[in-house]
Design a protein around this motif. Structure first.
Motif, PDB file in Angstrom:
ATOM      1  N   GLN A  20     -51.361   9.810  36.282  1.00  0.00           N
ATOM      2  CA  GLN A  20     -52.580  10.346  35.676  1.00  0.00           C
ATOM      3  C   GLN A  20     -52.626  11.860  35.766  1.00  0.00           C
ATOM      4  O   GLN A  20     -52.975  12.540  34.786  1.00  0.00           O
ATOM      5  N   ARG A  21     -52.280  12.406  36.925  1.00  0.00           N
ATOM      6  CA  ARG A  21     -52.298  13.857  37.078  1.00  0.00           C
ATOM      7  C   ARG A  21     -51.213  14.510  36.235  1.00  0.00           C
ATOM      8  O   ARG A  21     -51.411  15.598  35.691  1.00  0.00           O
ATOM      9  N   SER A  22     -50.081  13.845  36.098  1.00  0.00           N
ATOM     10  CA  SER A  22     -48.996  14.397  35.291  1.00  0.00           C
ATOM     11  C   SER A  22     -49.378  14.420  33.818  1.00  0.00           C
ATOM     12  O   SER A  22     -49.066  15.371  33.089  1.00  0.00           O
ATOM     13  N   GLN A  23     -50.050  13.357  33.363  1.00  0.00           N
ATOM     14  CA  GLN A  23     -50.514  13.339  31.978  1.00  0.00           C
ATOM     15  C   GLN A  23     -51.535  14.446  31.748  1.00  0.00           C
ATOM     16  O   GLN A  23     -51.491  15.153  30.730  1.00  0.00           O
ATOM     17  N   GLN A  24     -52.429  14.632  32.682  1.00  0.00           N
ATOM     18  CA  GLN A  24     -53.423  15.701  32.578  1.00  0.00           C
ATOM     19  C   GLN A  24     -52.742  17.063  32.550  1.00  0.00           C
ATOM     20  O   GLN A  24     -53.133  17.956  31.793  1.00  0.00           O
ATOM     21  N   LEU A  25     -51.706  17.218  33.363  1.00  0.00           N
ATOM     22  CA  LEU A  25     -50.949  18.463  33.387  1.00  0.00           C
ATOM     23  C   LEU A  25     -50.319  18.739  32.028  1.00  0.00           C
ATOM     24  O   LEU A  25     -50.324  19.879  31.536  1.00  0.00           O
ATOM     25  N   GLY A  26     -49.771  17.691  31.391  1.00  0.00           N
ATOM     26  CA  GLY A  26     -49.176  17.856  30.068  1.00  0.00           C
ATOM     27  C   GLY A  26     -50.194  18.260  29.019  1.00  0.00           C
ATOM     28  O   GLY A  26     -49.913  19.084  28.148  1.00  0.00           O
ATOM     29  N   VAL A  27     -51.399  17.684  29.108  1.00  0.00           N
ATOM     30  CA  VAL A  27     -52.475  18.047  28.174  1.00  0.00           C
ATOM     31  C   VAL A  27     -52.858  19.509  28.346  1.00  0.00           C
ATOM     32  O   VAL A  27     -52.976  20.258  27.366  1.00  0.00           O
ATOM     33  N   LEU A  28     -53.067  19.927  29.586  1.00  0.00           N
ATOM     34  CA  LEU A  28     -53.443  21.314  29.851  1.00  0.00           C
ATOM     35  C   LEU A  28     -52.350  22.275  29.395  1.00  0.00           C
ATOM     36  O   LEU A  28     -52.635  23.303  28.755  1.00  0.00           O
ATOM     37  N   ALA A  29     -51.113  21.957  29.695  1.00  0.00           N
ATOM     38  CA  ALA A  29     -49.997  22.823  29.288  1.00  0.00           C
ATOM     39  C   ALA A  29     -49.914  22.937  27.768  1.00  0.00           C
ATOM     40  O   ALA A  29     -49.641  24.017  27.225  1.00  0.00           O
ATOM     41  N   THR A  30     -50.161  21.835  27.077  1.00  0.00           N
ATOM     42  CA  THR A  30     -50.134  21.854  25.614  1.00  0.00           C
ATOM     43  C   THR A  30     -51.231  22.763  25.063  1.00  0.00           C
ATOM     44  O   THR A  30     -50.998  23.559  24.139  1.00  0.00           O
ATOM     45  N   PRO A  76     -46.291  17.850  26.390  1.00  0.00           N
ATOM     46  CA  PRO A  76     -46.761  16.590  26.984  1.00  0.00           C
ATOM     47  C   PRO A  76     -45.661  15.864  27.767  1.00  0.00           C
ATOM     48  O   PRO A  76     -45.914  15.334  28.859  1.00  0.00           O
ATOM     49  N   ALA A  77     -44.450  15.840  27.213  1.00  0.00           N
ATOM     50  CA  ALA A  77     -43.340  15.176  27.902  1.00  0.00           C
ATOM     51  C   ALA A  77     -42.960  15.928  29.173  1.00  0.00           C
ATOM     52  O   ALA A  77     -42.693  15.309  30.214  1.00  0.00           O
ATOM     53  N   ILE A  78     -42.946  17.249  29.124  1.00  0.00           N
ATOM     54  CA  ILE A  78     -42.597  18.024  30.311  1.00  0.00           C
ATOM     55  C   ILE A  78     -43.638  17.818  31.409  1.00  0.00           C
ATOM     56  O   ILE A  78     -43.308  17.726  32.599  1.00  0.00           O
ATOM     57  N   GLY A  79     -44.916  17.733  31.017  1.00  0.00           N
ATOM     58  CA  GLY A  79     -45.955  17.471  32.009  1.00  0.00           C
ATOM     59  C   GLY A  79     -45.687  16.188  32.766  1.00  0.00           C
ATOM     60  O   GLY A  79     -45.826  16.130  33.997  1.00  0.00           O
ATOM     61  N   MET A  80     -45.297  15.129  32.052  1.00  0.00           N
ATOM     62  CA  MET A  80     -44.984  13.864  32.706  1.00  0.00           C
ATOM     63  C   MET A  80     -43.690  13.957  33.506  1.00  0.00           C
ATOM     64  O   MET A  80     -43.629  13.552  34.670  1.00  0.00           O
ATOM     65  N   LEU A  81     -42.650  14.494  32.893  1.00  0.00           N
ATOM     66  CA  LEU A  81     -41.332  14.471  33.524  1.00  0.00           C
ATOM     67  C   LEU A  81     -41.204  15.449  34.687  1.00  0.00           C
ATOM     68  O   LEU A  81     -40.290  15.319  35.505  1.00  0.00           O
TER      69      LEU A  81
END
Length: 407
Positions: free
Chosen positions: A235-245, A262-267
């Motif tokens: 969940q935090r990784s997905q949120q990180l990807g959204v913010l980064a985007t 979005p992918a980098i936030g998750m990975l």
């Protein structure tokens, strides 16, 4: 000297590889085997750094060979090089193979793939961790994610958007889908970094086969507390990807950077997922230290394991053949200052996003603004230090939105 083992039952192919590669890579020790049994015997004596095997061979085939290599030599990079592409055969190699190359394979691509696999040794120097990561066949998903995917696939009318939302919410699913989509088996010439596009390229039937036939997306069967941590991490990784985007869009970065965020936030937390799944007790101690001493988690991990989640995750993604730019971004997302660049890019974006996400979450939870760990000198080098207040406001909006969804 690096040891490279080629396995193919067609001797003319092996002879051709011997002639062509000997002159361009004289620093490699090239070994050749005409069948799996010979390859297994040679590997026991030489401990190869990389093994490249044909898929269809008499007796033990490439998938079975790489399964043995995975068990006996987990540090060895495992690559399938084959013109045989029936779906069932392809799926059987998903676990034991790190990468898939299709015949005929251009020499430059073959050399680049092997070079990249060898270069990864400099990224993760701890041999125990290299064996741990190299031996991983699939990453585990939290139970609820696996259940959601299986239930969705049972619906013949399931939409691409529905599947995308499930896959994109999970680190393991994101990594596995992008890994397979970017393999040479699917003859896609550009790098696929969008989960939605990857699912469209694979198709529902292949996705269903991945989930059900191969058991690729297995549910984590460890302690419930660890599964909860993994879910929170996703969940935090997905949120990180959204913010980064959103930050990348604000700065009008190139579309190829915006699309990959979005992918980098998750990975970026693939390494964390590995440590939670395979070194759970030690990670519990790491988290305790982070909370009691208020130190960055990557420093606590490095003290505990000799390496931290960025390089551990990047090592696996590199083995799996992810684009080198993405691997580098994951590897350095806690220390972008160590890379030679002077303009804002995906690495800058994910670095800023992760720090702002942490700071804003603490501020909204406690009412106290924590001391920032963002390197202002680095942002000044990027000519972006003045943009920090605007990014912080974006981070607050994203945190508030995710907090509402969690209620």
């Amino acid at each position: 000297m690096s040891i490279i083992l080629f396995v193919d039952d067609e001797t003319n192919i092996l002879e051709g590889l011997r002639r062509r590669l000997h002159s361009v890579r004289p620093d490699w020790k090239l070994s050749f085997a005409a069948n799996a049994e010979s390859a297994i015997a040679q590997a026991a004596e030489t401990e190869p750094d990389v093994v490249i095997s044909d898929m269809r061979m008499p007796g033990t085939d490439g998938a079975e060979l790489l399964t043995v290599m995975q068990q006996k030599h987990p540090h060895t990079a495992r690559i399938i090089l084959s013109g045989f592409s029936e779906e069932e055969a392809v799926l059987r190699t998903v676990g034991p193979a790190h990468q898939y190359l299709a015949k005929p394979c251009d020499d430059n691509m073959l050399l680049e793939t092997i070079d990249n696999a060898l270069d990864l040794r400099n990224l993760l120097t701890n041999p125990d961790l290299r064996s741990l990561v190299g031996g991983i066949d699939t990453l585990a998903s939290p139970p609820s994610t696996y259940t959601n995917l299986v239930n969705a696939l049972e619906d013949p009318m399931v939409s691409n958007d529905k599947l995308t939302s499930i896959v994109a919410s999970d680190i393991a699913l994101t990594a596995e889908i992008l890994k397979l989509t970017n393999s040479a088996y699917f003859a896609i010439r550009q790098n696929i970094t969008s989960v939605s596009l990857a699912i469209r390229m694979l198709g529902i039937d292949t996705l269903k086969a991945l989930a059900l036939f191969t058991g690729l997306f297995r549910s984590y069967d460890g302690p419930k507390t660890d599964a909860t941590r993994m879910m929170q991490l996703c969940q935090r990784s997905q949120q990180l990807g959204v913010l980064a985007t959103l930050i990348a869009e604000q700065e009008k970065l190139a579309p190829e950077i915006i699309n990959v965020m979005p992918a980098i936030g998750m990975l970026s937390h693939t390494g964390s997922l590995i440590l939670y799944a395979f070194r759970a007790k030690e990670m519990t101690e790491v988290i305790k230290r982070v909370e009691s001493e208020d130190i960055p988690i990557n420093l606590a991990e490095r003290d505990q394991f000799g390496a931290a989640h960025p390089e551990i995750g990047a090592y696996l993604l590199g083995l799996w053949g992810f684009p080198s730019a993405m691997v580098q971004t994951v590897a350095y997302h806690h220390r972008p200052q160590d890379t030679p660049h002077n303009e804002m890019d995906a690495l800058t974006t994910i670095y800023v996003a992760q720090h702002l996400a942490r700071e804003v979450a603490i501020e909204l939870r406690t009412g106290t603004t924590p001391e920032s760990r963002i390197d202002i000198e680095y942002l000044e080098r990027m000519n972006k230090a003045d943009r920090l207040p605007a990014w912080r406001e974006t981070a607050k909006l994203v945190e508030e939105k995710y907090s509402e969804l969690a209620k």
